[in-house]
Design a protein around this motif. Sequence first.
Motif, mmCIF file in Angstrom:
data_model
loop_
_atom_site.group_PDB
_atom_site.id
_atom_site.type_symbol
_atom_site.label_atom_id
_atom_site.label_comp_id
_atom_site.label_asym_id
_atom_site.label_seq_id
_atom_site.Cartn_x
_atom_site.Cartn_y
_atom_site.Cartn_z
ATOM 1 N N VAL A 1 0.531 -1.072 0.021
ATOM 2 C CA VAL A 1 -0.103 -0.243 -0.519
ATOM 3 C C VAL A 1 0.808 0.977 0.016
ATOM 4 C CG1 VAL A 1 -1.787 1.436 0.774
ATOM 5 C CG2 VAL A 1 -1.900 -1.674 1.585
ATOM 6 N N PHE A 2 1.100 2.196 -1.179
ATOM 7 C CA PHE A 2 1.709 3.130 -1.066
ATOM 8 C C PHE A 2 1.250 4.730 -0.631
ATOM 9 C CE2 PHE A 2 1.914 1.015 -4.840
ATOM 10 C CZ PHE A 2 3.554 0.885 -4.974
ATOM 11 N N GLN A 3 2.358 5.127 0.346
ATOM 12 C CA GLN A 3 2.166 6.261 0.809
ATOM 13 C C GLN A 3 1.130 7.168 -0.193
ATOM 14 O OE1 GLN A 3 5.949 7.881 0.987
ATOM 15 N NE2 GLN A 3 5.246 9.768 2.746
ATOM 16 N N ASP B 1 3.252 1.944 2.878
ATOM 17 C CA ASP B 1 4.468 2.680 2.970
ATOM 18 C C ASP B 1 3.721 3.790 4.256
ATOM 19 O OD1 ASP B 1 6.343 3.934 2.690
ATOM 20 O OD2 ASP B 1 6.745 4.543 0.068
ATOM 21 N N GLU B 2 4.412 4.463 4.787
ATOM 22 C CA GLU B 2 3.054 5.755 5.418
ATOM 23 C C GLU B 2 1.687 5.650 4.876
ATOM 24 O OE1 GLU B 2 5.296 8.484 6.640
ATOM 25 O OE2 GLU B 2 7.526 7.652 6.148
ATOM 26 N N ALA C 1 -0.901 10.951 4.135
ATOM 27 C CA ALA C 1 -1.257 12.359 3.585
ATOM 28 C C ALA C 1 -3.126 12.460 3.353
ATOM 29 C CB ALA C 1 -1.516 11.927 2.009
ATOM 30 N N LEU C 2 -3.234 11.647 4.990
ATOM 31 C CA LEU C 2 -4.633 12.068 5.108
ATOM 32 C C LEU C 2 -5.144 12.079 6.686
ATOM 33 C CD1 LEU C 2 -5.658 8.004 5.503
ATOM 34 C CD2 LEU C 2 -5.799 10.251 3.457
ATOM 35 N N HIS D 1 6.920 7.385 9.865
ATOM 36 C CA HIS D 1 7.627 8.114 10.347
ATOM 37 C C HIS D 1 7.263 8.696 11.881
ATOM 38 C CE1 HIS D 1 5.310 10.640 8.330
ATOM 39 N NE2 HIS D 1 5.311 11.895 10.139
ATOM 40 N N ASP D 2 6.169 8.475 11.817
ATOM 41 C CA ASP D 2 5.436 8.720 13.159
ATOM 42 C C ASP D 2 5.020 7.778 14.141
ATOM 43 O OD1 ASP D 2 3.621 9.380 14.392
ATOM 44 O OD2 ASP D 2 1.926 10.816 13.159
ATOM 45 N N LEU D 3 5.793 7.839 14.956
ATOM 46 C CA LEU D 3 6.392 7.025 16.905
ATOM 47 C C LEU D 3 4.671 6.631 17.387
ATOM 48 C CD1 LEU D 3 9.578 7.995 17.456
ATOM 49 C CD2 LEU D 3 9.001 5.537 16.970
ATOM 50 N N HIS D 4 3.981 7.656 17.105
ATOM 51 C CA HIS D 4 2.081 7.535 17.747
ATOM 52 C C HIS D 4 1.476 6.473 16.955
ATOM 53 C CE1 HIS D 4 3.336 10.148 21.347
ATOM 54 N NE2 HIS D 4 3.134 11.604 20.265
ATOM 55 N N VAL D 5 1.495 6.582 15.722
ATOM 56 C CA VAL D 5 0.824 5.987 14.849
ATOM 57 C C VAL D 5 1.062 4.041 14.804
ATOM 58 C CG1 VAL D 5 0.268 5.650 12.604
ATOM 59 C CG2 VAL D 5 0.081 7.369 13.550
#
Lengths: 543, 289
Positions: free
Chosen positions: A372-374, A454-455, A459-460, A488-492
């Motif tokens: 699944v793309f960024q 991948d992230e 973008a959402l 890059h988002d540690l919380h996620v």
Amino acid sequence: MLSIKDLAVSFRTRRGTVDAVKGISLEVASGETLGIVGESGSGKSVTSYALMRILDAGGTIKAGEVTYGGVDLRRASEREMGDIRGREISMIFQNPRAALNPIRKVGHQIADVLRRHSRATAGDAKAKVVEAMEAVMIRDAEARYHAYPFELSGGMCQRIVCAIALACDPRLLIADEPTTGLDITTQKAVMDLVTSLIRARNMSAIVITHDLGLAAQYCDRIAVMKDGQIVETGRSVDVFTAPTHDYTRRLVDATPREGASIRSLLPAEARTPEPPHKRSTRPLLEVRDLVKTFAGKSGPVHAVKGVSFTVNEGQTVGLVGESGCGKSTTSSMIVRLLDPTSGEIRFAGEDLAKIPLQKFARDPRRAQIQMVFQDATDSLNPRHTARASIEEPLKRLTNGNGAARRARVEELAELTGLPGHLLDRFPHQLSGGQKARVGIARAIAVNPRLLILDEPTAALDVSIQAVVLNLLADLRARLGMSYLFVSHDLHVVRLLCDHVVVMRGGEIVEQGAAADVMGAPSHDYTRSLLEAAPNPPSRKTAA
Amino acid sequence: MSIAETHRRQSTLDHIVYVLRDNPVTLVAFAMFAVLILAAVFGPSLVPYDPLASDATKALQPPSAAHWFGTDNLGRDVFSRVVVATRLDLLISVAAVALSFLVGSALGAAAGYWGGWLDAGLSRILDTIMAFPLFVLAMGIVAALGNTIENIIYATAIINLPFYARLVRAEVNIRRESGFVLAAKISGNSNLRVLALHIFPNALPPMMVQVSLNLGWAILNAAGLSFIGLGVRPPTAEWGIMVAEGANFIVSGEWWLALFPGAALMLAVFTFNLLGDGLRDIVDPRRRT
């Protein structure tokens, strides 16, 4: 200082006029930082463009008053506005690279503003520019004066944009998503810098952001916007800890934060118990000493310097790091879009790195590793309908006939929560969240055993991110897939992953169970990542 | 036919109607294009006189009710000749443009997708073609290969080839690393399929503008070759020759011989130039909102 009364902005489009801002009123006091928070399409940027009078063609201020220090901005002549922009009110734009002229030296671009407002002459411009650059903590400003934007990092470019915005000592600074697209540690550095400058110069500021956590941390007051209207204003702490409006509450809930569970991101009425996903200790993917070296213009570039990790069946592994750390290169190699320089990618016991890319398209294992793309927009062919996009892997990788494929596409749409009537739409007719669902449906169409994400939510909007993350959690429980979650988002990552791998500069600095790495990071870098994430005041659970 | 397909066909038609209604210039261009097509298809059976029949008693008559565009030095009806010539001129330009579109797209797409030596080699060859004055190159090709309609088509196709190849190369190149291309690869598409079915169609909108501009150039080119005596030979009705022949009579006051075929030529080129934007909007699904 700035007062906006009943501002309404509308745009003329092919389908009649669209009201982007529907009568909002705001006050910014001297020395105050106001956050305008809202999701995409809420009209928050349009508000700032309207008060700077830089709306696109087709956009008009329909009603309302905008007064800045006694000047009516709506009726000011273009010449007066020219004097006000930059000197009185200035702006930091969303994408620093797009905001800078790519073929002019950054020093000259700062000098332009100074000279436009007669703050510098040809003779002393350079000295003043260097001063302005030093004010935004650019080290070695003399040398950077001659740099072009492409020679600087994203964070450095944003500092230049800040320097331009602050060069003429404006009284009001408008920052429109100032840190979107920047790494989390850079985001912290830029935001700390901007707020300290605002405080030091006793300026007012409007920070426009989609990130409620960021706004809560850096702003005195917050206005929450939705569909062109302000639904709530209040002190940051109050808005975050005791939101009064339903929408604010949903937004606060959806913001990933420490201690949240994946279901708690959803609105209260949608919180079903999270289904458990079966994890075995049998390895599905074993990456051993994976190396990728690109031939660069000035010698080889070592993008990935020998990483090793394992994804067990049913397990979700987070691959975390900032831009340029090699996480995307690593995932490209695993999904077989890129040949590794050396190392092994053992999938279900067999080394995939031995199969050349050309042949892998026809390999039966192609269907077992999907991605699944960024950027959902970029990853869908603009000329294909949602149906055609989802059907694509079925056509190539399965033997079913047209009717079977059609049924499967409909089944997938239902599985990913995509309404059936949207299947015949083109990507540009779908919203961000719908496009993300199409991307996920396509990736799971052929029943992969390993899904590389991948992230997928970068973008959402946060509320859509919450829904998509929950969808991913449901799907893994239902279909038993393993995930490699690149972010890059540690919380996620904390919300979704069992195991975390932290990368920096092409190497793994730390890996371990998610709870351990997040709770008690052993490496300094992990710690700095965790500290950089905006940590909003936690909400009282009573609500 | 399933409901979805009916719906899609319906929306395509709606879209064309929308594009035409949205932009009056496009509507005018399409109307003029329709007139040209009608003239090309039905012209020979509609015209009042045989375009080749000469009648010495009626030579060089000015425009009148019987001969709308007058008659030429052999007494042939200029109106009939102008209308009949449409078919040949359109045929030459459409065939030439189709040929350069196909070959140019294939070469440009391959160069843009695979890059490397293929790209380098092809780009230099195209640069070489473009380094010649193109009309002179076309003259040379026709002179060398022989004076036939096929050779005019080949010559026109060759001089237009680099424009297509370069355009497609650039369009393919910017998309070869985009997300939907990677997604197509992961979906099990081979390189060729990714290129032909996923990347190339996205290059179509700008190509359509190029095609329509080129149709205009191709007509001018063919007429130009005939004008200087290469290509179509008398007594065939063709706008270029007619202008060439008529030019001799302008000094003696018989202006209608050259003016009307010239005007037809201008109108055709004008139509194609206007057509481009409309065609682009029609082939671009993103315009359907």
